[in-house]
Enzyme design. Structure first.
Site, PDB file in Angstrom:
ATOM      1  N   LYS A  55       0.929  -1.081  -0.102  1.00 36.22           N
ATOM      2  CA  LYS A  55      -0.040   0.055   0.092  1.00 36.22           C
ATOM      3  C   LYS A  55       0.898   1.086  -0.103  1.00 36.22           C
ATOM      4  CE  LYS A  55      -2.977   2.475   2.955  1.00 36.22           C
ATOM      5  NZ  LYS A  55      -3.813   2.742   4.330  1.00 36.22           N
ATOM      6  N   ASP A  68      -2.411  10.307   3.618  1.00 38.65           N
ATOM      7  CA  ASP A  68      -3.763   9.846   3.774  1.00 38.65           C
ATOM      8  C   ASP A  68      -4.404  11.114   4.709  1.00 38.65           C
ATOM      9  OD1 ASP A  68      -6.251   8.811   4.226  1.00 38.65           O
ATOM     10  OD2 ASP A  68      -5.509   7.245   5.341  1.00 38.65           O
ATOM     11  N   LYS A 100      -9.627  13.158   8.677  1.00 39.08           N
ATOM     12  CA  LYS A 100      -8.981  12.692   9.750  1.00 39.08           C
ATOM     13  C   LYS A 100      -8.952  13.771  10.810  1.00 39.08           C
ATOM     14  CE  LYS A 100      -5.946   9.006   7.950  1.00 39.08           C
ATOM     15  NZ  LYS A 100      -6.317   7.960   8.968  1.00 39.08           N
ATOM     16  N   ASP A 147     -12.195   7.120   4.407  1.00 35.59           N
ATOM     17  CA  ASP A 147     -10.645   6.835   5.474  1.00 35.59           C
ATOM     18  C   ASP A 147     -10.395   5.509   5.313  1.00 35.59           C
ATOM     19  OD1 ASP A 147      -8.375   7.612   6.624  1.00 35.59           O
ATOM     20  OD2 ASP A 147      -9.552   7.629   8.413  1.00 35.59           O
ATOM     21  N   GLU A 178      -9.482   3.897   2.795  1.00 36.64           N
ATOM     22  CA  GLU A 178      -9.138   3.951   1.564  1.00 36.64           C
ATOM     23  C   GLU A 178      -8.122   2.794   0.861  1.00 36.64           C
ATOM     24  OE1 GLU A 178      -5.603   4.875   3.150  1.00 36.64           O
ATOM     25  OE2 GLU A 178      -7.600   5.762   3.534  1.00 36.64           O
ATOM     26  N   ARG A 189      -7.772  -0.424   1.549  1.00 37.05           N
ATOM     27  CA  ARG A 189      -8.418  -1.526   1.026  1.00 37.05           C
ATOM     28  C   ARG A 189      -8.987  -1.300  -0.306  1.00 37.05           C
ATOM     29  NH1 ARG A 189     -12.266  -1.882   6.010  1.00 37.05           N
ATOM     30  NH2 ARG A 189     -10.574  -0.847   6.814  1.00 37.05           N
TER      31      ARG A 189
END
Length: 521
Positions: free
Chosen positions: A285, A290, A297, A367, A369, A371
């Protein structure tokens, strides 16, 4: 830092501080007994006086020592012999290096690898620990190199004022038996390759997200392949090709960012008899920042979300290590790079996305994301007809809640693969713990409007994330490593750890040993 293995006597070595370990006892270890006659019972007298008790982490630097002028001896306390284990071994090694460095010493002969350690009882061993590592000279040298390099690591390319270079330049490991020399030298080379991979992983992960984006990951992959052009090639899959392939989940995550999503594929073919052997595929990944997207977040510690690409950084580091070792394996490393940002183009909670596999996903939280990126990457790698696939991801905060910052989470659809990874994790001192994947957890992903939701609620969040990925890995043996708690440290010591490069490199080394054993029989 230079490392070497020697098997000549200490008397023939005319430089370097000698590092010797002692347990909490007035008796000298076998190593020290060989030193003591040379120093006219000086160390024995010192120990009996009580000035040095041998408690864990205790140090005493003796300089000069009678009959060893102008050399010095560093006494290292190793604590109670019955409690000495792998963790304490690395703790003592790191303390020794700190002491040598703080005293401005340039060279050392490390005898800590020769400590006499009684075999651990079965109740003291971890469930997957097959051997007694502390009586394996190879293991001790490999772990010493890794621990030493970890102590000396600095990340300062973006600082205008650099830390003065460390004066410690050379570490020698003495091996007494000629029969152990080959094992020791091989272990040294493995340790150096693993530490090179760990450093590469740390260096990329520690970069800020305004430098390290998906394009930067691609350029690093290309530079690595150029360096090892005889065995390595790189292909980059951009957004245009992803769209043609139907990688809509991957694209959805990155569509809110001005930086293009790029999946970099590093293919390594080792020199071995079967060039057409099925590859081992590592998928990392690589969310280079992020923000959480629309499901933003909290602001506190959001800077650490640059580390959400540590899975890709790990894959890059492992590819560095196996290329340096010239391992006779076929391995494909996938750096699934993108950035998750909020904007008018960002994907939203409530969106339903058709993945590359054809399965549909209802987005309940943007969030979650990682996966979404991985499910398409895991479908893409089916085309390689892999022997096995391992994905590595800073996937869930829930894994941190479950296992803390010490142990990585492991899930798998194949018991033998999970067992191999658990064994490698114990050997490498880079531990993982297996979590279950069962239908009870999978049901938490049920959606009223799509084949599945992208989250399954707060309960067992790390496991339901693994269950989500498992729906895209039915065509091959697969394992998932959730490194959200182990890939970096927060607070004053903030920085990437380089985990689990050691675990995965050990896994590959074990694979080669397994192949060689099967060939013999």
């Amino acid at each position: 830092m230079e490392f070497n293995v020697i098997n000549s006597s200490l008397e023939k070595q005319n430089s370097g501080c000698i590092v010797v370990g002692f347990f909490e006892s007035s008796d000298l270890s076998s190593v020290a007994k060989k030193l003591d006659p040379v120093s006219i019972d000086y160390i024995d007298t010192l120990l009996k006086s009580g000035e040095f008790e041998g408690k864990i982490g205790q140090t005493l630097l003796l300089h000069p020592v009678p009959n060893l002028l102008p050399r010095c001896i560093l006494l290292m306390g190793c604590g109670n012999a019955s409690e000495f284990d792998e963790h304490r071994y690395k703790q003592v090694m790191k303390k020794a290096i700190t002491t040598l460095k703080d005293n401005g010493l340039k060279e050392a002969i490390c005898l800590l690898t020769q400590l006499d350690v009684k075999s651990l009882s079965s109740c003291q061993k971890a469930p997957h620990q097959k051997t007694d590592h502390l009586n394996d000279i190879g293991w001790k040298i490999r772990q010493a190199v890794i621990s030493i390099q970890e102590m000396l690591y600095l990340f300062e390319p973006l600082k205008t004022k650099k830390t003065p270079p460390c004066k410690l330049e050379k570490i020698l490991f003495q091996v007494e038996k000629n029969s152990e020399l080959a094992n020791a030298e091989a272990a040294l080379q493995q340790g150096l390759a693993i530490t090179a991979g760990i450093k590469a992983t740390k260096d990329i992960a520690n970069l800020p997200p305004n430098i390290c984006n998906a394009e930067y990951l691609r350029t690093q992959a290309c530079e690595l392949a150029k360096k090892h052009s005889a065995n390595m090639t790189v292909e980059a899959i951009g957004e245009e090709k992803m769209a043609k392939l139907g990688m809509n989940a991957y694209l959805a995550v990155g569509q809110g960012s001005q930086n293009e999503s790029l999946m970099s594929i590093i293919e390594y073919k080792g020199n071995h008899s079967d060039q057409n052997a099925k590859p081992i595929v590592l998928v990392g990944k690589g969310v280079t920042f992020d923000s959480g997207g629309i499901s933003l977040k909290p602001g506190a510690s959001m800077d650490e979300m640059k580390y959400d690409m540590c899975g890709a950084a790990t894959v890059y580091g492992v590819m560095c290590a196996l290329a340096q070792l010239k391992l006779p394996l076929n391995v494909i490393g996938v750096l699934a790079g993108c950035e998750n940002m909020p904007s008018s183009k960002a994907y939203r909670p409530g969106d339903i996305i058709t993945t590359m596999s054809g399965q549909t996903v209802e987005v309940l939280n943007t969030d979650a994301e990682g996966r979404m990126v991985l499910c398409d990457a895991l479908t893409y790698v089916e085309r390689f007809d892999p022997e096995l696939v391992i994905d590595i991801a800073t996937l869930t905060g829930a894994c941190v809640i479950a296992l803390g910052n010490h142990i990585s989470g492991l899930m798998a659809n194949h018991d033998a693969l999970a067992e191999e990874l658990m064994t490698a994790s114990e050997q490498a001192g880079d531990r993982a713990w297996r979590l279950p994947l069962t239908d009870e957890y999978t049901k938490q992903l049920d959606s009223n409007f799509a084949d599945m939701a992208n989250i399954g609620g707060r309960a067992a969040g790390a496991i339901t994330a693994g269950c989500f990925l498992s729906r895209f890995t039915t065509k091959y043996h697969w394992a998932h490593l959730d490194i959200a708690g182990t890939a970096w440290r927060s607070g004053k010591e903030k920085g990437a750890t380089g985990r689990p490069v050691a675990l995965l490199t050990q896994f590959l080394l074990n694979r080669i040993a397994k192949q060689q054993n099967s060939t013999k029989h």
